[in-house]
Scaffold this active site. Structure first.
Site, mmCIF file in Angstrom:
data_model
loop_
_atom_site.group_PDB
_atom_site.id
_atom_site.type_symbol
_atom_site.label_atom_id
_atom_site.label_comp_id
_atom_site.label_asym_id
_atom_site.label_seq_id
_atom_site.Cartn_x
_atom_site.Cartn_y
_atom_site.Cartn_z
ATOM 1 N N GLU A 33 -2.686 -1.271 -5.071
ATOM 2 C CA GLU A 33 -3.867 -0.458 -5.292
ATOM 3 C C GLU A 33 -3.937 -0.011 -6.746
ATOM 4 O O GLU A 33 -2.908 0.107 -7.402
ATOM 5 C CB GLU A 33 -3.719 0.789 -4.430
ATOM 6 C CG GLU A 33 -4.910 1.174 -3.631
ATOM 7 C CD GLU A 33 -4.569 2.407 -2.818
ATOM 8 O OE1 GLU A 33 -5.511 3.116 -2.476
ATOM 9 O OE2 GLU A 33 -3.392 2.663 -2.543
ATOM 10 N N ASP A 64 0.843 -1.187 0.000
ATOM 11 C CA ASP A 64 0.000 0.000 0.000
ATOM 12 C C ASP A 64 0.872 1.227 0.000
ATOM 13 O O ASP A 64 1.945 1.250 0.598
ATOM 14 C CB ASP A 64 -0.887 0.009 1.243
ATOM 15 C CG ASP A 64 -1.854 1.172 1.210
ATOM 16 O OD1 ASP A 64 -2.711 1.186 0.312
ATOM 17 O OD2 ASP A 64 -1.744 2.059 2.064
ATOM 18 N N ASP A 90 -1.578 2.132 7.302
ATOM 19 C CA ASP A 90 -1.042 1.678 6.011
ATOM 20 C C ASP A 90 -0.834 0.161 6.004
ATOM 21 O O ASP A 90 -1.071 -0.510 4.999
ATOM 22 C CB ASP A 90 0.298 2.363 5.706
ATOM 23 C CG ASP A 90 0.161 3.871 5.631
ATOM 24 O OD1 ASP A 90 -0.929 4.336 5.269
ATOM 25 O OD2 ASP A 90 1.136 4.569 5.949
#
Ligand SMILES: [Zn+2]
Length: 379
Positions: free
Chosen positions: A272, A188, A354
């Protein structure tokens, strides 16, 4: 397995070659602008779309007139490839437009504002410590070209500050990848660090980048304080460009190390969607540079996973990786951006925000494997 790989060398051109390189870049820019103007006019007047080939035919007719005779001084590839770039730019614009993204249509290139660059194809050769380019001839490189192998598809020359570089796109035979058997990892985009992996490791932005930003701002201000058009202004612009180049090199180097390590050791890497990651963008310089880094991170992972036999998985755009609890799956309705810690009301999990998102991304790989297994069980 045949792959396209880039080889980049710094050139050591003579004064005459430097002039020839600049001329080629100028011809490429001029052709882009000319092609763009003709294309726009054709569309406005006749609703006609001119592609690179049609534009090239028009350009050849123009070349024969005395006013544009200078186009004969450069390799015909440079304008040709510029028109191909224009085609590609229009295609990209249409595609993003249809996907509902707001992307500006192709624009004119202003001298001094856009990178000086051009692409050549055709008779290109690499020698021990030199490259041979059409029209420009044999240009020495600053380092030996020892690592080079494969068939050259094209060469892009580019000026960065006071240096010229050539990057070859080369067809290279790589050993067929052996499937990597390592663990699954979610990556991430971090807020304080560049990225956070689901196994807890962090990928730092190169420290030089954050440290360098102050110097970058100072040099940027130095430019605006100088008299436009003066020699001092030119010197300040060059110093700024050199500094940009240095930072860029450090960033690219750090990214390469991180992506190679991931692609070689993990079986599946889940990230992502690029556009979701880009949505948090703001106007800060640091953030803008980091955004570029993130896109580059994606790009490198995409080809390196193919090289090394791992897999890159991109999460669906609306996958709520940061709002979901990675332990019990509870979905929060909101999560303010300043909250560093994810705390779950369901199971009491307290975890770095995160890291939680990275773990959710990793879980997605398992869910996908489950889906595939379920659908194959049905048939
Ligand atoms: Zn929970």
């Amino acid at each position: 397995m045949l792959v396209h790989q880039a080889f980049r060398y710094e050139l050591a051109p003579t004064a005459a070659q430097r002039a020839a390189l600049t001329n080629h870049a100028g011809a490429a820019r001029w052709t882009w602008n000319w092609g763009l103007a003709v294309r726009r006019k054709a569309w406005q007047r006749r609703r006609q779309t001119l592609n690179a080939m049609e534009l090239h035919r028009l350009l050849n007719r123009l070349k024969r007139t005395s006013r544009y005779g200078w186009l004969y001084e450069v390799s015909k590839c440079a304008p040709q490839e510029a028109l191909r770039d224009l085609d590609r730019a229009y295609a990209n614009w249409w595609r993003s437009h249809k996907q509902g993204r707001r992307v500006g249509r192709p624009r004119f290139k202003k001298k001094g504002r856009c990178p000086e660059r051009f692409r050549l194809t055709g008779a290109i050769r690499v020698e021990q410590d030199a490259v041979v380019l059409p029209r420009i001839g044999r240009v020495r490189t600053k380092e030996a070209t020892g690592k080079f192998c494969g068939r050259i598809l094209s060469a892009t020359c580019r000026r960065e500050a006071d240096r010229w570089y050539v990057a070859f796109t080369v067809e290279v035979a790589r050993p067929d990848p052996v499937t990597v058997t390592g663990p699954v990892v979610g990556v991430d985009r971090g807020i304080r660090t560049f990225a956070v992996c689901s196994d807890g490791t962090r990928i730092d932005s190169p420290r030089a980048l954050t440290r360098g930003l102050r110097r970058l701002r100072r040099r940027g201000r130095a430019v605006t304080r100088k008299q436009p058009g003066s020699a001092n202004r030119r010197k300040a612009v060059l110093a700024l460009a050199r500094y940009h180049r240095q930072i860029r090199n450090q960033r690219v180097d750090a990214l390469h190390k991180a992506t190679t390590a991931l692609a070689k050791a993990k079986s599946v890497i889940v990230v992502e969607d690029l556009h979701v990651a880009g949505m948090v963008r703001n106007r800060q310089l640091a953030r803008a540079i980091a955004d570029q880094g993130w896109a580059e991170f994606h790009r490198q992972l995409a080809y390196k996973t193919a090289w090394y036999g791992s897999r890159l998985l991109v999460a669906p755009r609306f996958y709520p990786s940061s709002k979901t609890c990675s332990n019990c799956g509870l979905l929060k309705t909101t999560l303010p951006p300043e909250m560093r810690l994810f705390s779950c009301e369901g199971c009491g999990l307290m975890i770095d925000r995160d890291l939680n998102a990275a773990r959710n991304l990793a879980l997605l790989a398992g869910a996908e494997a489950g889906l595939v297994a379920a659908s194959s069980a049905e048939t």
